[in-house]
Design a protein around this motif. Structure first.
Motif, PDB file in Angstrom:
ATOM      1  N   VAL A 114       0.848  -1.197   0.000  1.00 17.21           N
ATOM      2  CA  VAL A 114       0.000   0.000   0.000  1.00 17.21           C
ATOM      3  C   VAL A 114       0.881   1.244   0.000  1.00 17.21           C
ATOM      4  CG1 VAL A 114      -1.956  -1.100   1.160  1.00 17.21           C
ATOM      5  CG2 VAL A 114      -0.179  -0.008   2.524  1.00 17.21           C
ATOM      6  N   ILE A 115       0.271   2.358  -0.366  1.00 19.00           N
ATOM      7  CA  ILE A 115       0.958   3.648  -0.326  1.00 19.00           C
ATOM      8  C   ILE A 115       0.551   4.355   0.953  1.00 19.00           C
ATOM      9  CG2 ILE A 115       1.188   5.906  -1.431  1.00 19.00           C
ATOM     10  CD1 ILE A 115       0.585   4.480  -4.094  1.00 19.00           C
ATOM     11  N   VAL A 116       1.541   4.860   1.676  1.00 18.91           N
ATOM     12  CA  VAL A 116       1.281   5.616   2.899  1.00 18.91           C
ATOM     13  C   VAL A 116       1.782   7.042   2.669  1.00 18.91           C
ATOM     14  CG1 VAL A 116       1.808   5.840   5.360  1.00 18.91           C
ATOM     15  CG2 VAL A 116       1.516   3.576   4.353  1.00 18.91           C
ATOM     16  N   TYR A 171       9.133   9.006  -1.666  1.00 18.11           N
ATOM     17  CA  TYR A 171       8.747   9.501  -2.987  1.00 18.11           C
ATOM     18  C   TYR A 171       8.149  10.894  -2.852  1.00 18.11           C
ATOM     19  CZ  TYR A 171       9.146   4.596  -4.319  1.00 18.11           C
ATOM     20  OH  TYR A 171       9.607   3.330  -4.542  1.00 18.11           O
ATOM     21  N   ASP A 172       8.432  11.743  -3.836  1.00 14.98           N
ATOM     22  CA  ASP A 172       7.811  13.064  -3.849  1.00 14.98           C
ATOM     23  C   ASP A 172       6.848  13.197  -5.027  1.00 14.98           C
ATOM     24  OD1 ASP A 172       9.568  13.172  -5.939  1.00 14.98           O
ATOM     25  OD2 ASP A 172      10.656  14.943  -5.241  1.00 14.98           O
ATOM     26  N   ASP A 173       6.558  12.064  -5.667  1.00 12.91           N
ATOM     27  CA  ASP A 173       5.665  12.033  -6.823  1.00 12.91           C
ATOM     28  C   ASP A 173       4.739  10.815  -6.691  1.00 12.91           C
ATOM     29  OD1 ASP A 173       4.478  11.722  -9.313  1.00 12.91           O
ATOM     30  OD2 ASP A 173       6.306  12.089 -10.434  1.00 12.91           O
ATOM     31  N   GLU A 174       3.440  11.068  -6.713  1.00 18.79           N
ATOM     32  CA  GLU A 174       2.466   9.978  -6.569  1.00 18.79           C
ATOM     33  C   GLU A 174       2.556   8.946  -7.686  1.00 18.79           C
ATOM     34  OE1 GLU A 174      -1.715  10.815  -4.852  1.00 18.79           O
ATOM     35  OE2 GLU A 174      -1.088  12.634  -5.903  1.00 18.79           O
ATOM     36  N   GLN A 175       2.914   9.369  -8.880  1.00 17.34           N
ATOM     37  CA  GLN A 175       2.938   8.454 -10.014  1.00 17.34           C
ATOM     38  C   GLN A 175       4.122   7.475  -9.933  1.00 17.34           C
ATOM     39  OE1 GLN A 175       0.223   8.664 -11.408  1.00 17.34           O
ATOM     40  NE2 GLN A 175      -0.389  10.774 -11.144  1.00 17.34           N
ATOM     41  N   GLU A 176       5.275   7.966  -9.505  1.00 14.63           N
ATOM     42  CA  GLU A 176       6.471   7.105  -9.424  1.00 14.63           C
ATOM     43  C   GLU A 176       6.265   5.946  -8.455  1.00 14.63           C
ATOM     44  OE1 GLU A 176       9.296   6.925 -11.207  1.00 14.63           O
ATOM     45  OE2 GLU A 176       8.292   8.434 -12.431  1.00 14.63           O
ATOM     46  N   ILE A 177       5.616   6.209  -7.350  1.00 15.99           N
ATOM     47  CA  ILE A 177       5.399   5.155  -6.359  1.00 15.99           C
ATOM     48  C   ILE A 177       4.485   4.068  -6.933  1.00 15.99           C
ATOM     49  CG2 ILE A 177       3.426   6.153  -5.135  1.00 15.99           C
ATOM     50  CD1 ILE A 177       4.878   5.336  -2.519  1.00 15.99           C
ATOM     51  N   GLN A 178       3.532   4.454  -7.784  1.00 16.03           N
ATOM     52  CA  GLN A 178       2.643   3.476  -8.413  1.00 16.03           C
ATOM     53  C   GLN A 178       3.444   2.518  -9.295  1.00 16.03           C
ATOM     54  OE1 GLN A 178      -0.502   2.908  -7.931  1.00 16.03           O
ATOM     55  NE2 GLN A 178      -1.217   4.753  -6.897  1.00 16.03           N
TER      56      GLN A 178
END
Length: 147
Positions: free
Chosen positions: A74-76, A105-112
């Motif tokens: 999951v993303i936290v 991460y400072d970018d939501e897309q990279e973590i995905q």
């Protein structure tokens, strides 16, 4: 049914490349979809991704069909709208998730994309095969009262 492509195969590399292409085009868009924006950050004209890549769509459906209990990634959000980290659920109510690494991460897309890669590595080659499905959530061994 087709199995999950093995590491190092052209099919797997194509899946990863298409996912990366979609992630890069979605930068600046709130939320996340595995679609390709013709103009990066503008969702008025989308294509590619799950619309045009059946293997990618199949893999994502299998990933989403896996058991959501213990071990799910999951993303936290650690700082609102600024920092995110990847964690793993414990599967026990009340026990918080644990971070999988120290990467912030400072970018939501990279973590995905990183979660996609981690899940692809963890997904068994035979995930989602018909023989692994069961009758549903009200099986007698799921602690439901027998009526």
């Amino acid at each position: 049914m087709i199995s999950i492509p093995a590491k190092g195969t052209p099919e797997r590399d194509a899946l990863i490349a298409e996912h990366r292409r979609c992630v890069d085009s979605m930068k600046g868009v709130a939320g996340f979809s595995v679609l390709y924006c013709t103009t990066p950050g503008d969702t008025t004209d989308v294509s590619g991704g799950v619309h045009e890549h059946p293997d990618l769509r199949r893999i994502l459906l299998r990933m989403r069909g896996e058991s959501p209990a213990a071990g799910k990634l999951v993303i936290v959000c650690t700082r609102i709208e600024k920092e995110w980290r990847i964690a793993r659920l414990s599967g026990i109510r009340g026990v918080p998730p644990t971070f999988v690494n120290d990467k912030v991460y400072d970018d939501e897309q990279e973590i995905q994309h990183d979660i996609f890669l981690m899940r692809l590595d963890e997904l068994p080659a035979d995930a989602g095969m018909p023989e692994h499905f069961h009758d549903g959530w009200k099986r007698k061994d799921d602690n439901w009262p027998v009526t």
